[in-house]
Design an enzyme around this catalytic site. Sequence first.
Site, short mmCIF file in Angstrom:
data_model
loop_
_atom_site.label_atom_id
_atom_site.label_comp_id
_atom_site.label_asym_id
_atom_site.label_seq_id
_atom_site.Cartn_x
_atom_site.Cartn_y
_atom_site.Cartn_z
CD GLU A 152 1.69 11.64 13.51
OE1 GLU A 152 1.11 10.95 14.38
OE2 GLU A 152 1.86 11.25 12.35
CG LEU A 182 -1.44 -0.18 5.45
CD1 LEU A 182 -0.94 1.21 5.86
CD2 LEU A 182 -2.74 -0.49 6.12
NE ARG A 215 4.25 4.88 12.43
CZ ARG A 215 3.01 4.36 12.42
NH1 ARG A 215 2.11 4.82 11.59
NH2 ARG A 215 2.68 3.40 13.27
CG ASP A 237 -3.91 9.50 8.82
OD1 ASP A 237 -4.65 10.33 9.38
OD2 ASP A 237 -3.72 8.35 9.26
CG HIS A 261 -1.47 8.82 13.01
ND1 HIS A 261 -0.14 8.76 13.26
CD2 HIS A 261 -1.83 7.56 12.63
CE1 HIS A 261 0.31 7.53 13.05
NE2 HIS A 261 -0.70 6.78 12.68
CB VAL A 262 -8.03 9.61 12.53
CG1 VAL A 262 -7.74 10.20 13.89
CG2 VAL A 262 -8.27 10.72 11.50
CB SER A 263 -6.01 7.04 7.52
OG SER A 263 -4.83 6.38 7.91
N1 LIG Z 1 -1.80 5.82 9.31
C1 LIG Z 1 -1.90 4.87 10.21
O1 LIG Z 1 -2.51 5.01 11.25
C2 LIG Z 1 -1.26 3.52 9.94
C3 LIG Z 1 -1.97 2.34 10.24
C4 LIG Z 1 -1.40 1.11 9.93
C5 LIG Z 1 -0.12 1.06 9.42
N2 LIG Z 1 0.56 2.23 9.20
C6 LIG Z 1 1.95 2.19 8.71
O2 LIG Z 1 1.97 1.51 7.47
C7 LIG Z 1 3.00 0.55 7.49
C8 LIG Z 1 2.60 -0.63 6.59
O3 LIG Z 1 1.51 -1.31 7.17
P1 LIG Z 1 1.02 -2.68 6.53
O4 LIG Z 1 -0.07 -3.17 7.39
O5 LIG Z 1 0.78 -2.54 5.06
O6 LIG Z 1 2.37 -3.57 6.74
P2 LIG Z 1 2.87 -4.83 5.91
O7 LIG Z 1 1.72 -5.69 5.55
O8 LIG Z 1 3.98 -5.41 6.70
O9 LIG Z 1 3.44 -4.23 4.54
C9 LIG Z 1 4.63 -3.52 4.47
C10 LIG Z 1 5.02 -3.40 3.00
O10 LIG Z 1 6.14 -2.51 2.89
C11 LIG Z 1 7.14 -3.13 2.11
N3 LIG Z 1 8.47 -2.67 2.48
C12 LIG Z 1 9.15 -2.86 3.64
N4 LIG Z 1 10.37 -2.31 3.58
C13 LIG Z 1 10.48 -1.78 2.33
C14 LIG Z 1 11.50 -1.13 1.63
N5 LIG Z 1 12.67 -0.88 2.21
N6 LIG Z 1 11.27 -0.75 0.36
C15 LIG Z 1 10.09 -1.00 -0.24
N7 LIG Z 1 9.05 -1.63 0.36
C16 LIG Z 1 9.27 -2.01 1.63
C17 LIG Z 1 6.99 -4.62 2.37
O11 LIG Z 1 7.64 -5.36 1.34
P3 LIG Z 1 7.51 -6.98 1.25
O12 LIG Z 1 6.06 -7.24 0.95
O13 LIG Z 1 8.39 -7.33 0.11
O14 LIG Z 1 7.94 -7.51 2.59
C18 LIG Z 1 5.47 -4.74 2.40
O15 LIG Z 1 4.98 -4.84 1.08
C19 LIG Z 1 3.18 0.17 8.97
O16 LIG Z 1 4.50 -0.25 9.23
C20 LIG Z 1 2.85 1.45 9.69
O17 LIG Z 1 4.02 2.22 9.89
C21 LIG Z 1 0.01 3.45 9.43
#
Ligand SMILES: NC(=O)c1ccc[n+]([C@@H]2O[C@H](COP(=O)([O-])OP(=O)(O)OC[C@H]3O[C@@H](n4cnc5c(N)ncnc54)[C@H](OP(=O)(O)O)[C@@H]3O)[C@@H](O)[C@H]2O)c1
Length: 345
Positions: free
Chosen positions: A286, A175, A257, A281, A305-307
């Site tokens: 929720e 993201l 989240r 979002d 929560h629909v982004s």
């Molecule tokens: N609104 C929604 O409907 C929706 C949809 C999709 C996802 N999400 C949420 O967004 C999160 C991320 O999704 P994504 O697809 O981007 O996942 P991702 O590709 O796994 O990216 C997660 C990022 O967060 C970083 N991170 C993890 N722990 C951390 C910490 N303690 N301090 C700082 N950075 C940290 C990771 O660091 P590294 O790169 O160094 O590993 C990585 O850059 C998901 O886990 C989910 O909860 C929400």
Amino acid sequence: MAPRRIVLDLNARSPNWALTPAAARAVREAAPPDWEVVVVSAPTSSDGDGAATPSDEALEAIRPAEVYVGFGITRPLFVAAPGLRWVHSAAAGVRGALFPEMLDGPVQLTNSAGVHGVPIAEYVLAGLLFLMRGLDIAREQQRDRRWDKRRFVEMAAPLRELGDARVLIVGAGGLGGEVARRVAALGARVAGLRRRPELGAPPGFWRVAGLDALDAELPESDVVILTAPLTPDTENLLSRERLALLPAAAIVVNVARGSLVDEAALVEALAGGRLRGAVLDVFREEPLPAASPLWGMPQVVLTPHVSPVSPGGFWPRQLDLLLDNWRRYREGRPLRNLVDKRAGY
Ligand SMILES: NC(=O)c1ccc[n+]([C@@H]2O[C@H](COP(=O)([O-])OP(=O)(O)OC[C@H]3O[C@@H](n4cnc5c(N)ncnc54)[C@H](OP(=O)(O)O)[C@@H]3O)[C@@H](O)[C@H]2O)c1
């Protein structure tokens, strides 16, 4: 010999997320002769991190399965399948799937990190530009049928160019990376925080640091965008004290989240006019309770929560990942999007 089984438990109640007939066909067509594809037709939930109660049909289907694909997985499903070797979550967050048997066992867990990057990045841009061009103010005036330039033309008008803003993205993964590239393309300087800063700055970020740099970064950030998973390290990350570190008129965006933010403190900062606004979002609870003051704040862009919704985009991306990973699995090669169970994402 019994065929090896892959179970697709993806009939989401929300039609946008439900397995499409074309995607089901594509999985069947990709199956080698020694595999059987079992598609569960009972409805399931795609909300949250996959903590839904499983259907009887899914419980039955998973028993002899080697691979399970769902919106996360629950413990009852997991323990019903002693031969399970790989679980893929069509959701990105996996907190609900990290029960002790999963944490301590050898079953590989993959998620949909990154799959939602494009629609969420567009959502973030929409929300930021909405506030920065004062469209929240315009919308209020439109509702009242009021032609009034004053809020727009005064020297203290809450308008600014995104290209001038200092942007901090917490989470530089799927993201965060898509957001960074788009925001940087509009001229903003984008700093990022990630868990493993030693891996460097992905495209769009001019630099990245670890979470320990957060307190130093916040006073320098006009916009903070949360795109990190919910883990013990990120829970309540934007606490009351940290919100107070933001410069006046900063904007907070949360598409990760709700529990990453102290929501009560955010409400206070918004109500007191310290922040310019927020784009939210996700929420601690929720559906967001009707009593939440956030509902009534015009400077808050709030969505249920629909982004990531993208009717045409989700299944093509999900299918690419699933088919590639299934091939890798059969060939004994490393899987993409493998969850680090201890790190929690
Ligand atoms: N609104 C929604 O409907 C929706 C949809 C999709 C996802 N999400 C949420 O967004 C999160 C991320 O999704 P994504 O697809 O981007 O996942 P991702 O590709 O796994 O990216 C997660 C990022 O967060 C970083 N991170 C993890 N722990 C951390 C910490 N303690 N301090 C700082 N950075 C940290 C990771 O660091 P590294 O790169 O160094 O590993 C990585 O850059 C998901 O886990 C989910 O909860 C929400």
